[in-house]
Scaffold this active site. Structure first.
Site, PDB file in Angstrom:
ATOM      1  N   LYS A 206     -21.250 -67.413 -59.268  1.00 54.77           N
ATOM      2  CA  LYS A 206     -21.752 -66.230 -59.558  1.00 54.77           C
ATOM      3  C   LYS A 206     -20.291 -65.720 -60.442  1.00 54.77           C
ATOM      4  O   LYS A 206     -20.399 -65.299 -61.628  1.00 54.77           O
ATOM      5  CB  LYS A 206     -22.107 -65.386 -58.676  1.00 54.77           C
ATOM      6  N   VAL A 207     -19.334 -65.944 -59.814  1.00 52.28           N
ATOM      7  CA  VAL A 207     -18.115 -65.177 -60.452  1.00 52.28           C
ATOM      8  C   VAL A 207     -17.617 -65.851 -61.824  1.00 52.28           C
ATOM      9  O   VAL A 207     -17.247 -65.531 -62.770  1.00 52.28           O
ATOM     10  CB  VAL A 207     -16.806 -65.166 -59.070  1.00 52.28           C
ATOM     11  N   ALA A 286      -9.909 -67.479 -56.222  1.00 52.04           N
ATOM     12  CA  ALA A 286     -10.813 -67.919 -55.405  1.00 52.04           C
ATOM     13  C   ALA A 286     -10.054 -67.980 -54.076  1.00 52.04           C
ATOM     14  O   ALA A 286     -10.477 -67.059 -53.258  1.00 52.04           O
ATOM     15  CB  ALA A 286     -11.262 -69.084 -56.104  1.00 52.04           C
ATOM     16  N   ARG A 287      -9.540 -69.234 -53.578  1.00 54.03           N
ATOM     17  CA  ARG A 287      -8.964 -69.272 -52.410  1.00 54.03           C
ATOM     18  C   ARG A 287      -7.834 -69.874 -52.557  1.00 54.03           C
ATOM     19  O   ARG A 287      -7.482 -70.747 -53.242  1.00 54.03           O
ATOM     20  CB  ARG A 287      -9.844 -70.335 -51.490  1.00 54.03           C
ATOM     21  N   GLU A 316      -1.718 -65.447 -45.991  1.00 52.83           N
ATOM     22  CA  GLU A 316      -2.002 -63.973 -46.494  1.00 52.83           C
ATOM     23  C   GLU A 316      -1.808 -63.072 -45.004  1.00 52.83           C
ATOM     24  O   GLU A 316      -2.597 -63.339 -43.970  1.00 52.83           O
ATOM     25  CB  GLU A 316      -3.379 -63.979 -46.835  1.00 52.83           C
ATOM     26  N   HIS A 335      -4.655 -59.983 -52.876  1.00 53.25           N
ATOM     27  CA  HIS A 335      -6.264 -60.228 -52.679  1.00 53.25           C
ATOM     28  C   HIS A 335      -6.979 -59.166 -53.024  1.00 53.25           C
ATOM     29  O   HIS A 335      -7.779 -58.710 -52.156  1.00 53.25           O
ATOM     30  CB  HIS A 335      -6.298 -60.766 -51.240  1.00 53.25           C
ATOM     31  N   LEU A 336      -6.986 -58.638 -54.130  1.00 52.00           N
ATOM     32  CA  LEU A 336      -7.601 -57.434 -54.992  1.00 52.00           C
ATOM     33  C   LEU A 336      -8.769 -57.936 -55.641  1.00 52.00           C
ATOM     34  O   LEU A 336      -9.613 -56.696 -56.139  1.00 52.00           O
ATOM     35  CB  LEU A 336      -6.629 -56.931 -55.875  1.00 52.00           C
ATOM     36  N   GLY A 337      -9.283 -59.036 -55.412  1.00 52.02           N
ATOM     37  CA  GLY A 337     -10.492 -59.534 -56.253  1.00 52.02           C
ATOM     38  C   GLY A 337     -11.724 -58.653 -56.019  1.00 52.02           C
ATOM     39  O   GLY A 337     -12.351 -58.339 -56.893  1.00 52.02           O
TER      40      GLY A 337
END
Length: 599
Positions: A206-207, A286-287, A316, A335-337
């Site tokens: 999706k992303v 992603a990760r 993190e 980590h603002l996605g």
């Protein structure tokens, strides 16, 4: 009138009266799979499908901040305990009091958490996409459904990926810091253009798809690698699917959108960096674990990678002295996605709806440790799923208390091709219906087959192909329990099994056959089954008794062998009749046996 099958398996601990006799009404019986030493098998039994305390609100532990809209949805259904920044020990202590747990990416839901729950934890909701912080194997073993919220933050994550892509290409973060430090270094921060450059999207879910759409709008040539993505979906937006090696070798920019799995852990490493075009730029929303961070630093220092923009990290938050954070060629965000106001509210609502639905026993399209079921399939199968569970509940409540349920046969009648009807959902719900009323186990799609096997319950499936239009997925579902006695003799078929059959009519599940008798009663509320002599006035007499007790009758149907012979009357009721009302029904001379079944 016990059948040969029931006579053969009568246990020595039961003194069994004639099945056509009447017995005084007794309290509800509890059952267990396997032989029982209960000494009485009364004919008229009130069977409750719910254990004590199930009417109380469930408790949901929210371990990380969740949008207010999601909290409000949860509070309508459950008691909500918001406890943030719990240590692993504190989480294990609290979890035994909770039915559901909601986390984001910062809370590790380990095997110890599931073991500490004592079997009470039924659902873990991950407010976001990635589920690498949840021990899926332990969740499945403990029958805990894990759901995520994969759609609400898709656009936010894609937008952040594009923002980092542009900011990196034009040195926005570094130039900003330079200006604020009182410098004016225009020549130092000359960037590169995006137009005409090749972007490799690694992970075309999706992303990744949304990033590709936006990159195409910026004039970039987009290629993608994803071993599971359909080529036609990629072609539809002008994207070429290529191999992993081709993607990293030809790309000017690489954007990562893959989950963290054993196969993708540190997939960008010294070896893969060596295959890349010199001066490549990398974006990761992603990760963190998909990049070997030490190898990335080496690639940056060697000039293989010109720049990187990272929103996620292996640890993190990363240590303050981390080389990856301090490197001047890296743009970093915390980590603002998914961190837009719209996405936060959307994720909160999506995960709250998934958790509440799972606690209600509904099947979730976003379940990650159960077979993935497309939303359109769930919608189509929904009434049949309800029918399957209720047929299981009916069938097991018809089993006499001394009989062990070991063999169940399920028959599906459908005009659809075999490949077009996945029965896993239906089998799981039949298993749920059979096991839950007679045990303390919570059964769902995750652990249904495991739970059945653990209890020695063998469920076989048979399909009957029908001619005609395949517009509806099923014509009927039939459930048979073999080698048991029944507390309602008429439920025994000619072949000696307890048999119930149902159909969906106008979206509502109906019971259409009991034993060899055709009936038609909506599977809502509860049901009274009566075997009677077919004669005038029976419907009115039973209906009057229920009316005098203020019990509303929703449906009534009579199936008979022949006029003036035996008949089975099925009565749907909204409320549970009192013992006195059921006794009065049993006192009607023409009624030979009856049973009350609670759905």
């Amino acid at each position: 009138m016990a059948t040969s099958a029931s006579r053969a398996l009568r246990t020595p601990f039961l003194k069994t009266p004639s099945l056509s006799s009447k017995q005084p009404l007794t309290s509800a019986l509890s059952f267990a799979l396997g032989p029982s030493r209960r000494a009485v098998r009364p004919l008229v039994v009130v069977v409750s499908a719910a254990a004590g305390g199930l009417d109380a609100k469930p408790t949901v532990l929210v371990a990380e901040k969740l949008g207010e809209a999601g909290l409000e949805l949860l509070k309508e259904f459950a008691n909500v305990d918001c406890a943030y920044n719990l240590s692993p020990e504190e989480l294990c202590t609290k979890i035994s009091l909770c039915d559901a747990l909601i986390v984001r990416s910062g809370t590790k839901v380990s095997r110890e958490v599931f073991e500490s729950s004592g079997g009470r934890l039924k659902v873990v909701g991950r407010a976001g996409v990635g589920i690498d912080n949840v021990d899926l194997a332990a969740a499945t073993e403990h029958g805990c459904l894990v759901v995520n919220a994969p759609t609400a933050n898709t656009v936010a994550a894609a937008e952040h990926g594009i923002a980092l892509l542009a900011a990196m290409a034009r040195n926005v973060a570094q130039a900003d810091a330079s200006v604020k430090a009182g410098k004016w270094q225009r020549n130092k921060y000359v960037g590169v253009s995006l137009v005409g450059k090749t972007l490799a999207v690694m992970g075309f879910g999706k992303v990744g798809t949304e990033v590709a759409r936006r990159a195409k709008g910026l004039g970039m040539h987009v290629i993608a690698h994803d071993p599971y993505a359909p080529a036609d979906r990629a072609r539809a937006i002008g994207v070429d699917l290529v191999s992993f090696d081709e993607a990293i070798a030809t790309a000017d920019f690489i954007s990562l959108h893959m989950p963290l799995t054993p196969a993708t852990s540190k997939i960008l490493n010294d070896e893969t960096f060596a295959k890349m075009k010199k001066g490549v730029r990398i974006v990761n929303v992603a990760r963190g674990g998909v990049i070997d961070e030490e190898a990335l630093v080496r690639a940056l220092d060697a000039g293989i990678v010109a720049q990187a923009a990272l929103d996620v990290f292996t640890q993190e938050p990363p240590p303050k002295d981390s080389k990856i954070i301090q490197h001047e060629k890296i743009t970093a965000t915390p980590h603002l996605g998914a961190s837009t106001m719209e996405a936060q509210e959307g994720v909160a609502i999506e995960i709250a709806e998934a958790v509440v639905g799972a606690l209600k026993g509904e099947l979730a399209a976003t379940a990650v440790n159960a077979p993935m079921v497309p939303a359109e399939v769930l919608t189509e199968l929904k009434p049949y799923v309800v029918l399957a569970e209720k047929l299981g509940r009916l069938a097991v409540q018809l089993v006499a208390g001394g009989s062990g349920v070991k063999t169940v046969k399920v028959t599906y009648a459908s005009a659809r091709a075999t490949d077009d009807l996945d029965t896993r959902l239906l089998r799981a719900m039949i298993t749920k219906g059979i096991i839950e009323p007679i045990s303390s186990v919570f059964v769902n799609l995750v652990n249904a087959d495991f739970t059945a096997k653990q209890r020695g319950l063998r469920i076989t499936e048979e399909r009957i192909g029908l001619d005609g239009s395949p517009e509806n997925p099923l014509d009927f579902i039939q459930v048979q329990i073999a080698n048991v006695e029944s507390k309602f003799a008429s439920a025994i078929s000619d072949s000696g099994e307890i048999k119930v059959e149902g159909r969906v009519k106008d979206g509502i599940p109906h019971l259409t056959k009991v034993g060899s008798f055709e009936v038609d009663v909506s599977l809502e509320g509860s049901i009274i089954l009566c075997r009677q002599v077919d004669q005038p006035g029976m419907i009115g007499r039973v209906g009057s008794i229920l009316g005098e007790e203020n019990v509303n009758v929703s449906f009534m149907s009579v199936g008979r062998i022949a006029p003036r012979k035996q008949a089975v009357m099925a009565i749907g009721v909204d409320d549970q009749p009192s013992k006195e009302a059921l006794s009065r029904i049993g006192d009607v001379p023409a009624i030979e046996e009856f049973v009350f079944l609670k759905l």
